[in-house]
Scaffold this motif. Sequence first.
Motif, PDB file in Angstrom:
ATOM      1  N   PRO A  91       0.648  -0.992  -0.403  1.00  0.00           N
ATOM      2  CA  PRO A  91      -0.112   0.065  -0.053  1.00  0.00           C
ATOM      3  C   PRO A  91       1.224   1.377  -0.189  1.00  0.00           C
ATOM      4  N   GLU A  92       0.221   2.349  -0.590  1.00  0.00           N
ATOM      5  CA  GLU A  92       0.860   3.594  -0.875  1.00  0.00           C
ATOM      6  C   GLU A  92       0.685   4.805   0.139  1.00  0.00           C
ATOM      7  N   PHE A  93      -0.932   4.313   0.271  1.00  0.00           N
ATOM      8  CA  PHE A  93      -1.558   5.534   0.283  1.00  0.00           C
ATOM      9  C   PHE A  93      -1.415   5.920   2.189  1.00  0.00           C
ATOM     10  N   TYR A  94      -2.003   4.534   2.553  1.00  0.00           N
ATOM     11  CA  TYR A  94      -2.168   3.977   4.090  1.00  0.00           C
ATOM     12  C   TYR A  94      -0.634   2.931   4.189  1.00  0.00           C
ATOM     13  N   ARG A  95      -0.620   3.231   4.544  1.00  0.00           N
ATOM     14  CA  ARG A  95       0.882   2.934   5.398  1.00  0.00           C
ATOM     15  C   ARG A  95       0.361   2.391   7.193  1.00  0.00           C
ATOM     16  N   PRO A  96       0.999   1.245   7.379  1.00  0.00           N
ATOM     17  CA  PRO A  96       0.819   0.759   8.836  1.00  0.00           C
ATOM     18  C   PRO A  96       1.792   1.351   9.182  1.00  0.00           C
ATOM     19  N   VAL A  97       1.492   0.916  10.536  1.00  0.00           N
ATOM     20  CA  VAL A  97       1.536   1.814  11.610  1.00  0.00           C
ATOM     21  C   VAL A  97       2.653   0.630  12.306  1.00  0.00           C
ATOM     22  N   GLY A  98       2.164  -0.490  12.849  1.00  0.00           N
ATOM     23  CA  GLY A  98       3.057  -2.056  13.034  1.00  0.00           C
ATOM     24  C   GLY A  98       3.451  -2.691  12.425  1.00  0.00           C
ATOM     25  N   ASN A  99       4.053  -4.069  12.446  1.00  0.00           N
ATOM     26  CA  ASN A  99       4.368  -4.983  11.853  1.00  0.00           C
ATOM     27  C   ASN A  99       3.345  -6.067  11.632  1.00  0.00           C
ATOM     28  N   THR A 100       1.994  -6.148  11.763  1.00  0.00           N
ATOM     29  CA  THR A 100       1.288  -7.650  11.364  1.00  0.00           C
ATOM     30  C   THR A 100       0.878  -6.994  10.228  1.00  0.00           C
ATOM     31  N   ASP A 101       0.388  -8.479  10.167  1.00  0.00           N
ATOM     32  CA  ASP A 101       0.156  -8.678   8.573  1.00  0.00           C
ATOM     33  C   ASP A 101      -1.078  -8.227   8.250  1.00  0.00           C
ATOM     34  N   SER A 102      -2.599  -8.238   9.172  1.00  0.00           N
ATOM     35  CA  SER A 102      -3.773  -7.972   9.060  1.00  0.00           C
ATOM     36  C   SER A 102      -3.568  -6.519   8.941  1.00  0.00           C
ATOM     37  N   GLU A 103      -2.483  -5.296   9.985  1.00  0.00           N
ATOM     38  CA  GLU A 103      -2.968  -4.358   9.385  1.00  0.00           C
ATOM     39  C   GLU A 103      -2.640  -3.557   8.124  1.00  0.00           C
ATOM     40  N   LEU A 104      -1.414  -4.471   7.473  1.00  0.00           N
ATOM     41  CA  LEU A 104      -0.916  -4.486   6.127  1.00  0.00           C
ATOM     42  C   LEU A 104      -2.538  -4.573   5.598  1.00  0.00           C
ATOM     43  N   ALA A 105      -2.803  -5.667   5.306  1.00  0.00           N
ATOM     44  CA  ALA A 105      -4.006  -6.614   4.716  1.00  0.00           C
ATOM     45  C   ALA A 105      -4.571  -4.887   4.695  1.00  0.00           C
ATOM     46  N   PHE A 106      -5.386  -4.369   6.033  1.00  0.00           N
ATOM     47  CA  PHE A 106      -6.305  -3.621   6.656  1.00  0.00           C
ATOM     48  C   PHE A 106      -6.021  -2.135   4.871  1.00  0.00           C
ATOM     49  N   CYS A 107      -4.653  -1.626   5.308  1.00  0.00           N
ATOM     50  CA  CYS A 107      -4.639  -0.720   4.581  1.00  0.00           C
ATOM     51  C   CYS A 107      -4.175  -0.727   2.742  1.00  0.00           C
ATOM     52  N   TRP A 108      -3.668  -2.464   2.652  1.00  0.00           N
ATOM     53  CA  TRP A 108      -4.259  -3.102   0.973  1.00  0.00           C
ATOM     54  C   TRP A 108      -5.514  -2.524   1.058  1.00  0.00           C
ATOM     55  N   LEU A 109      -6.167  -3.494   1.205  1.00  0.00           N
ATOM     56  CA  LEU A 109      -8.069  -2.793   0.880  1.00  0.00           C
ATOM     57  C   LEU A 109      -7.963  -1.150   1.161  1.00  0.00           C
ATOM     58  N   LEU A 110      -7.876  -0.830   1.689  1.00  0.00           N
ATOM     59  CA  LEU A 110      -8.418   0.940   1.521  1.00  0.00           C
ATOM     60  C   LEU A 110      -7.876   1.885   0.805  1.00  0.00           C
ATOM     61  N   ASP A 111      -6.645   1.377   0.195  1.00  0.00           N
ATOM     62  CA  ASP A 111      -5.757   1.348  -0.702  1.00  0.00           C
ATOM     63  C   ASP A 111      -6.348   1.376  -1.650  1.00  0.00           C
ATOM     64  N   LYS A 112      -7.081   0.505  -1.540  1.00  0.00           N
ATOM     65  CA  LYS A 112      -7.695  -0.232  -3.671  1.00  0.00           C
ATOM     66  C   LYS A 112      -8.733   0.380  -3.685  1.00  0.00           C
ATOM     67  N   ILE A 113      -9.415   0.766  -2.453  1.00  0.00           N
ATOM     68  CA  ILE A 113     -10.876   0.962  -2.577  1.00  0.00           C
ATOM     69  C   ILE A 113     -10.929   2.407  -2.542  1.00  0.00           C
ATOM     70  N   ARG A 114      -8.872   2.777  -2.678  1.00  0.00           N
ATOM     71  CA  ARG A 114      -9.743   3.835  -2.614  1.00  0.00           C
ATOM     72  C   ARG A 114      -9.096   4.660  -3.981  1.00  0.00           C
ATOM     73  N   GLU A 115      -8.253   3.891  -4.075  1.00  0.00           N
ATOM     74  CA  GLU A 115      -8.090   3.850  -6.466  1.00  0.00           C
ATOM     75  C   GLU A 115      -8.993   3.385  -6.893  1.00  0.00           C
ATOM     76  N   LYS A 116     -10.372   2.790  -6.850  1.00  0.00           N
ATOM     77  CA  LYS A 116     -11.527   2.450  -7.610  1.00  0.00           C
ATOM     78  C   LYS A 116     -12.747   3.220  -6.695  1.00  0.00           C
ATOM     79  N   TYR A 117     -12.068   4.577  -5.767  1.00  0.00           N
ATOM     80  CA  TYR A 117     -13.497   5.354  -5.760  1.00  0.00           C
ATOM     81  C   TYR A 117     -12.932   6.894  -5.273  1.00  0.00           C
TER      82      TYR A 117
END
Lengths: 254, 254
Positions: free
Chosen positions: B119-145
Amino acid sequence: MCELLGMSANVPTDICFSFSGLLERGGNTGPHKDGWGITFYEGKGCRTFKDPEPSCQSEIAKLVKVYPIKSVSVISHIRQGNRGRVCLENTHPFTRELWGKEITYAHNGQLSNYNDLKPEFYRPVGNTDSELAFCWLLDKIREKYPKKPSNIAVVFRYAAKLAETLKDKGVFNMLLTDGVYVMAYCTNNLHWLTRRAPFGKATLIDADMVVDFKEETTPNDIVSVIATRPLTNDEQWQKMEPGEFVLFKLGEKI
Amino acid sequence: MCELLGMSANVPTDICFSFSGLLERGGNTGPHKDGWGITFYEGKGCRTFKDPEPSCQSEIAKLVKVYPIKSVSVISHIRQGNRGRVCLENTHPFTRELWGKEITYAHNGQLSNYNDLKPEFYRPVGNTDSELAFCWLLDKIREKYPKKPSNIAVVFRYAAKLAETLKDKGVFNMLLTDGVYVMAYCTNNLHWLTRRAPFGKATLIDADMVVDFKEETTPNDIVSVIATRPLTNDEQWQKMEPGEFVLFKLGEKI
């Protein structure tokens, strides 16, 4: 209008004493009854407690007052609303993520003619002038520093420059932190002090409470506190000048 | 690994009963002792209580259990860490702002081969796979919408499609909310139910606690609860299928 409280320390320190004084001003010794909030940094993370209830009555504030959360960077705010109604989304502090860092902000004052502030990247959730100004600041910072600079202090200096634009729109006293640096920008009302060895006693102005920091600290501790008005009556608070900013890194003014 | 709890309601409702059951699993009746968190939406704003301490011992959890915060959308999580150490920045739920709305997320499961999520737009603060996946989801959503669509439900449907990519990387049970919609995506373990009139009694599995919802509700109340494992032993919980998603809007499954 509102009151600010910030802390910067070289070792994780609780803010129970100072926060106890501030809380009284939230509807008891002061008129700031339109909500309150406090953000603690612990490691890279932060957590915020906030409540649109008056702080002097809030159950959550009671917990925060007695439960010693230790942090090196804290920002707190009690609100007497002017722009924006009393509700959770208008309650400070505000936090946004930039470069994978949590950035937290609180504002005291009131702005006018701010319709030209049109942040694109960060958008306000509530409808305060304060949150709008925060989003605008972050937009400008992100524009200038798309990547995290190696020395974050330059970002705070840039934020102080941006704050001048906001000061021209009214009263803009601000606290801003990334968890390592705590910055204060003054338009008309901010004070600070640094506590270090030899530590002594301090007496709160707003509550019947005295602390002997000698008993609470180790000789190497350095703790700076920033507040709208002095919180204690037996310590030397520095009054900030209009347009002045101070930057603390882990307790020390730099 | 972790447990999730979500609530969607048509009137502001407290989650004290369900949260009491969940908390016990945080180091008492369950092994999820690596922190906990809960996010409540009130109006457009939200507030999160979180603690890296085990929920069954946490002072803050004790307050949240007895202090009835009323909300139409809640997400909670208790953690048994796998990727990422136990610390505040790795504690769910995670919240980011998109289009001036607070979006909150929590994940149960574990991902592998996620280095292609950048993810470029949203970046994880911690180092979990979970937060990384969240940032990726939001990046994709923001890209499309890039702008907020008038019907936000389409965004959650798109999030469910994106979740399939994450499911292919391991176990991805997720709760996602904007404060009006609450979405659940299942890989292997999620249950839900909707409570509506005529209301009856419910008994917690993990604590000695019974509630008679007839006494706590009005006939028009509709409250849906989502949980990793059923929280009560005398109600009909729906088990979700792998790859299934459910979307609730203010209590009702839509």
